[in-house]
Write an enzyme that holds these catalytic residues in place. Structure first.
Site, PDB file in Angstrom:
ATOM      1  CG  HIS A 123      36.758  73.642  35.404  1.00 52.84           C
ATOM      2  ND1 HIS A 123      36.771  74.860  34.784  1.00 52.84           N
ATOM      3  CD2 HIS A 123      37.072  72.736  34.446  1.00 52.84           C
ATOM      4  CE1 HIS A 123      37.081  74.696  33.505  1.00 52.84           C
ATOM      5  NE2 HIS A 123      37.274  73.417  33.273  1.00 52.84           N
ATOM      6  CG  ASP A 203      30.964  73.566  37.980  1.00 54.22           C
ATOM      7  OD1 ASP A 203      30.270  72.996  37.117  1.00 54.22           O
ATOM      8  OD2 ASP A 203      32.185  73.795  37.836  1.00 54.22           O
ATOM      9  CD  GLN A 206      33.062  67.046  33.790  1.00 58.40           C
ATOM     10  OE1 GLN A 206      32.590  65.985  33.377  1.00 58.40           O
ATOM     11  NE2 GLN A 206      33.826  67.811  33.031  1.00 58.40           N
ATOM     12  CE  LYS A 229      32.448  70.620  30.583  1.00 52.50           C
ATOM     13  NZ  LYS A 229      33.721  70.205  30.011  1.00 52.50           N
ATOM     14  CB  CYS A 368      40.478  73.860  33.714  1.00 52.11           C
ATOM     15  SG  CYS A 368      40.660  74.206  31.977  1.00 52.11           S
TER      16      CYS A 368
END
Ligand code: PLP
Length: 414
Positions: A123, A203, A206, A229, A368
């Site tokens: 991202h 990261d 997600q 999220k 993104c």
């Protein structure tokens, strides 16, 4: 696995999905942000009604209450990810967590000749900060690419891109575009064999909403994620760091609450996490995140993962043979809860706009991940993303209306 009845009862907790709202919406955009259950909304409201004060400051009852809310929240987050409380730094979101590292780790420690390795799946929030660091320090930014068929990271790049010059490895654990799940534990181990003072940054934006996570098991140095999220309000995020790794870094923002002693010409700073939390913090957000984690825990992350895996597979099995679709997600290996696609020759924004007229919310655009789209030969794509509150009936509606888009746009079909 979660039963249909359990899912129906869960849906009643979400005002947006319950009968409380008279719009009939199929929300397939949870990768962008999730809907919020009433438990989270009520907790935030309750905080502002009865517990609101500036934390770590007041000696009065409410000041202590707000401090308790904030620090208890830190412990809840720590338990959720398998960390210690002083390894949890509150930020606004994943983007701020990664930018913090780009500034305090990247700019301070890298020099010409050093290497930063990321993947093509990233991202922009785990990509542009490293471009910035590379430009400022003259370190080299290198990529691990994916196999265009399987969307898995290329084995040869895993072997070759990380060298003894690599000082930072920053990578997603789950792609928001292809759904690729990255075996970050294996990569971290391999990276450390190649470069002994490498720092590893994950990261998890997600990954954490959908899976059980233990940062100690991964053995990463840093891990970033966003509350919004995973059912919490916007504006609250987390930067996990190993205690020693955090305390070896200088502060990022300077100001109130991150100091030990201040003199006219100098100051000394608190240890982590406080040294990275200058200024008044988002206590209401922490309250919401705490409640979101309790909500997820009450269902069970393993249950959530199993249900979403089967729901995404159900959707995938329905779309994979549609000859008017190009798919950018595969399910050969386990993948995340997204399906990304295009209807041949139709702009993704048109697809999303037509689906919207049927009450279906999907994402269209570059999500993104422009370099990833370019690498796959695309400008943009459509993305349906699933959460544990979605149902097979919603997937069926999605598929039926995709066919409506096809007919409307005059595309052929089998
Ligand atoms: N990383 C990934 C993989 C994402 O999907 C996103 C958001 O979609 C982000 C980072 C950025 O998250 P935020 O905007 O909450 O900082």
């Amino acid at each position: 696995m979660l039963s249909k009845e359990q899912i129906q009862s869960i849906r009643q907790d979400f005002p947006y999905l319950s009968k409380e709202w008279d719009r009939d919406i199929v929300y397939l955009d949870s990768a962008a942000t999730t809907q919020k259950p009433r438990q989270v909304l009520e907790a935030v409201e309750g905080y502002y009604k009865f517990e609101n004060a500036n934390p770590h400051r007041g000696a009065h009852y409410l000041g202590q209450k707000a401090t308790e809310v904030y620090e208890d929240g830190r412990q809840v987050v720590a338990d959720f990810i398998g960390a210690k409380a002083n390894e949890v730094v509150f930020t606004n979101n994943t983007t701020q967590s990664i930018n913090t590292l780009a500034y305090v780790l990247g700019l301070n420690t890298l020099k010409e000749g050093d290497e930063i390795v990321i993947t093509i799946l990233e991202h922009h929030s785990n990509l542009i900060p490293w471009q910035f660091v590379a430009e400022k320090t003259k370190a080299k930014l290198k990529y691990i690419y994916i196999d265009k068929e399987t969307k898995a990271l290329k084995e040869e790049d895993l072997e070759n891109q990380i060298t003894e010059k690599t000082k930072i490895l920053a990578m997603t654990q789950s792609s928001n575009t292809t759904g690729t799940l990255v075996d970050v534990k294996k990569m971290i181990k391999k990276a450390r064999e190649k470069s002994k003072d490498i720092k590893t940054i994950i990261d998890g934006a997600q990954y954490i909403p959908h899976h059980k996570l233990n940062v100690k098991d991964l053995d990463c140095d840093f891990y970033a994620f966003s509350g919004h999220k995973m059912l919490a309000p916007m504006g609250i995020g987390v930067l996990y760091g190993k205690e020693e790794a955090l305390n070896n870094l200088p502060p990022f923002f300077y100001g109130g609450e991150m100091i030990e002693y201040v003199y006219e010409d100098r100051a000394t700073f608190l240890k982590a996490p406080m040294r990275f939390e200058a200024g008044t913090q988002n206590v209401g957000g922490v309250k919401g995140l705490t409640e979101a984690i309790k909500y997820l825990d009450s269902i069970g992350m393993e249950e959530i993962a199993a249900y979403e895996e089967s729901l995404t597979q159900y959707a995938y099995d329905k779309v994979k043979d549609l000859d008017f679709l190009d798919l950018y997600t595969t399910r050969e290996d386990k993948k995340g809860s997204v399906i990304t696609f295009n209807l041949k020759e139709i702009h993704p924004h048109d697809v999303a706009s037509i689906l919207d007229t049927y009450g279906l919310a999907i994402r269209s655009g570059h999500h993104c991940t422009q370099p990833l789209h370019r690498y796959l030969g695309l400008n943009a794509s459509c993305r349906a993303s699933f959460a544990f509150y979605n149902t097979q009936e919603e997937v069926d509606r999605f598929i039926a209306h995709l066919d409506d888009v096809r007919r409307m746009m005059g595309l052929g079909s089998k």
